[in-house]
Design an enzyme around this catalytic site. Structure first.
Site, PDB file in Angstrom:
ATOM      1  N   TYR A  33       0.824  -1.282   0.448  1.00 47.18           N
ATOM      2  CA  TYR A  33       0.019   0.179   0.097  1.00 47.18           C
ATOM      3  C   TYR A  33       0.953   0.921  -0.190  1.00 47.18           C
ATOM      4  CZ  TYR A  33      -4.611  -2.309   0.210  1.00 47.18           C
ATOM      5  OH  TYR A  33      -5.846  -3.658  -0.130  1.00 47.18           O
ATOM      6  N   GLU A  53      -9.174  -7.393   3.770  1.00 44.63           N
ATOM      7  CA  GLU A  53      -8.596  -8.398   3.159  1.00 44.63           C
ATOM      8  C   GLU A  53      -8.433  -9.636   4.805  1.00 44.63           C
ATOM      9  OE1 GLU A  53      -6.411  -5.728   1.196  1.00 44.63           O
ATOM     10  OE2 GLU A  53      -7.578  -5.127   0.109  1.00 44.63           O
ATOM     11  N   ASN A  64      -7.604 -13.487 -14.087  1.00 47.02           N
ATOM     12  CA  ASN A  64      -8.786 -13.860 -13.018  1.00 47.02           C
ATOM     13  C   ASN A  64      -9.869 -14.976 -13.793  1.00 47.02           C
ATOM     14  OD1 ASN A  64      -7.654 -12.494 -10.376  1.00 47.02           O
ATOM     15  ND2 ASN A  64      -8.897 -10.847 -11.113  1.00 47.02           N
ATOM     16  N   TYR A  65      -9.732 -16.168 -13.631  1.00 44.17           N
ATOM     17  CA  TYR A  65     -10.645 -16.698 -14.519  1.00 44.17           C
ATOM     18  C   TYR A  65     -11.773 -17.236 -13.250  1.00 44.17           C
ATOM     19  CZ  TYR A  65      -7.408 -16.258 -18.398  1.00 44.17           C
ATOM     20  OH  TYR A  65      -6.768 -16.160 -19.279  1.00 44.17           O
ATOM     21  N   VAL A  76     -18.708 -15.804 -22.953  1.00 44.73           N
ATOM     22  CA  VAL A  76     -17.718 -16.277 -22.022  1.00 44.73           C
ATOM     23  C   VAL A  76     -18.189 -16.089 -20.865  1.00 44.73           C
ATOM     24  CG1 VAL A  76     -15.787 -14.655 -21.818  1.00 44.73           C
ATOM     25  CG2 VAL A  76     -15.735 -17.724 -22.018  1.00 44.73           C
ATOM     26  N   GLY A  77     -19.230 -15.290 -20.716  1.00 42.56           N
ATOM     27  CA  GLY A  77     -20.250 -14.805 -19.154  1.00 42.56           C
ATOM     28  C   GLY A  77     -20.974 -15.925 -18.460  1.00 42.56           C
ATOM     29  N   THR A 121     -19.494 -18.591 -17.870  1.00 46.99           N
ATOM     30  CA  THR A 121     -18.683 -19.602 -17.013  1.00 46.99           C
ATOM     31  C   THR A 121     -18.617 -19.151 -15.239  1.00 46.99           C
ATOM     32  OG1 THR A 121     -16.662 -17.796 -16.940  1.00 46.99           O
ATOM     33  CG2 THR A 121     -16.842 -19.711 -18.713  1.00 46.99           C
ATOM     34  N   PRO A 122     -19.006 -18.314 -14.798  1.00 45.71           N
ATOM     35  CA  PRO A 122     -19.521 -17.922 -13.617  1.00 45.71           C
ATOM     36  C   PRO A 122     -21.344 -18.562 -12.991  1.00 45.71           C
ATOM     37  CG  PRO A 122     -19.938 -16.813 -14.212  1.00 45.71           C
ATOM     38  CD  PRO A 122     -19.395 -16.990 -15.484  1.00 45.71           C
ATOM     39  N   PHE A 145     -17.741  -8.309 -13.063  1.00 42.29           N
ATOM     40  CA  PHE A 145     -17.394  -7.789 -14.158  1.00 42.29           C
ATOM     41  C   PHE A 145     -16.106  -8.792 -14.708  1.00 42.29           C
ATOM     42  CE2 PHE A 145     -18.295  -3.778 -11.159  1.00 42.29           C
ATOM     43  CZ  PHE A 145     -19.404  -3.253 -11.846  1.00 42.29           C
ATOM     44  N   PHE A 146     -16.248  -9.008 -15.816  1.00 44.46           N
ATOM     45  CA  PHE A 146     -14.297  -9.207 -16.558  1.00 44.46           C
ATOM     46  C   PHE A 146     -14.013  -8.857 -17.114  1.00 44.46           C
ATOM     47  CE2 PHE A 146     -16.688 -13.585 -18.241  1.00 44.46           C
ATOM     48  CZ  PHE A 146     -16.888 -14.007 -16.798  1.00 44.46           C
TER      49      PHE A 146
END
Length: 406
Positions: A97, A139, A208-209, A272-273, A275-276, A392-393
């Site tokens: 940070y 986090e 990220n996938y 490809v949206g 996938t989730p 969001f992708f």
């Protein structure tokens, strides 16, 4: 808990909103230029989003949103949670940070010049660390929760590609199992995996996938679309084979089913949206949920619609109804069979309004323009925000989506 910002600081931040509107992208572009000069920090970013300008745009929007809501930060809870989840997936740590603080304040001074008075820089320093402390705290909670959950881990864990399956001409699935033979963290359907990859001639890359397998299986599956000019997607498609080892972070993300929700579900996806959503469908069909499910998907052609046979089988088994839209299949005519309706053309706002189920929760994923059309239509129909969920992708650089999700 971060100490609240004093009124003077908040007033100064609000007063900088016009300057951010005029120069926000220049500031974030300069900020990333400074950050990427540090190798340890550069390797944390998806560099393709730097090249196409998407990441600076997304950050400029986030900074603007933060400044505009400085007196009502509770409205940004969703945005903060998404950032925290992304940071955990990328293994961002507290020691990273200060680099961002130095780069941001330096960029503000560089772009605004004499207008960036010591008072303004001091206020933005306080505002940055106020938000940073919130993110660091959240986090820490996520990291600790992952590590204490069976199969969970922190940092990077080695996974072997157990198998790969071509779903369509441009989508390939990869089944991944941990090399240590240990337990597998049970992800929430809809979450994603973050990867640290060493791509020949391109160096360290982060991506990220979404996980496309259902929770509780002995592996994770990702289904990756080959992107034109995509460094990582092309490498995965052309070079990654069974037996190869990949470095993966614990599943992350806040796009998932609410177990307490009993509403009907409408899945609205394009490209490809899906996938989730395939992961969500896997969980729902495994448990034989009593919730009504409607699956709506847009693709170029029938041949490019991944997992179509699985969806058709679910429909045949009366687990859901499905609507397929084929935008480039000129031979496709409207027709219905076994719970599936096919259309030539795209999913349109007109069609969505005509089929609107006001009792349903909508899960939306696809290109930004598609999501914006769907979200705007549902909001215009005054569907409650709690019944509109989307993922969001990429870097979320569309203002309408970023701000409406905040």
């Amino acid at each position: 808990m971060a100490d609240p910002l004093d009124e003077k600081t908040r007033s100064i931040i609000l007063a900088t909103v016009p300057a951010l509107k005029a120069h926000g992208l220049a500031i974030t572009t300069e900020m990333y230029k400074r950050l990427l000069a540090t190798p340890a920090i550069r390797d944390l970013f998806n560099l393709s989003h730097q090249q196409d300008g998407e990441q600076p745009k997304a950050l400029a929007l986030a900074v603007m949103c933060y400044a505009e809501h400085i007196n009502d930060l509770g409205a940004l809870g969703g945005m903060v949670e998404r950032i925290a989840e992304k940071h955990v997936g990328l293994n961002i740590l507290p020691e990273h940070y200060p680099y961002v603080a130095t780069a941001l304040l330096g960029a503000i001074g560089h772009v605004l010049g004499d207008a960036a008075t010591p008072e303004i820089l001091d206020a933005w320093g306080k505002a940055y660390w106020f938000l940073a402390d919130i993110l660091i705290g959240r986090e820490k909670q996520i990291y600790e929760g992952n590590e204490s959950t069976p199969g969970g881990w922190t940092g990077w864990r080695s996974f072997r590609v157990r198998s790969r399956q071509r779903e369509t001409s441009i989508i390939t699935s990869f089944e991944l199992v941990p090399t240590d033979g240990g337990a597998l963290f049970r992800h929430k359907a809809g979450q994603y995996l973050s990867f640290k990859l060493d791509v020949p001639e391109h160096g360290s890359q982060r991506r990220n996938y979404s996980i496309s397998s259902a929770p509780g299986e002995d592996h994770y599956r990702i289904s990756v679309r080959r992107q034109d000019g995509g460094v990582v997607s092309t490498w995965l498609h052309d070079s990654v084979e069974e037996g190869d080892i990949l470095q993966i972070a614990n599943p992350a993300g806040d796009f998932f089913l609410n177990e307490a929700d009993s509403n009907p579900i409408v899945f609205l996806t394009a490209g490809v949206g899906l996938t989730p959503v395939i992961s969500m469908l896997g969980e729902l069909t495994q448990t034989r949920t009593k919730r009504s499910i409607r699956y709506v998907h847009g693709a170029d052609t029938a041949a490019s619609a991944a997992f179509q046979q699985e969806i058709r089988q679910f429909a045949k088994d009366a687990l859901l109804t499905a609507d397929f839209f084929y935008s480039k299949d000129q031979t496709q005519t409207q027709g219905s069979a076994s719970g599936v309706t096919s259309y030539a053309g795209r999913i349109t706002p007109v069609w969505l309004r005509q089929t609107l189920d006001r009792s349903a929760t909508y899960f939306i994923c696809g290109p930004d323009s598609f999501m914006r059309d769907m979200v705007d239509t549902l909001r215009a129909e005054q569907l409650p925000g709690t019944q509109i969920r989307y993922e969001f992708f990429g870097s979320a650089a569309d203002p309408a989506l970023v701000l409406s999700a905040a």
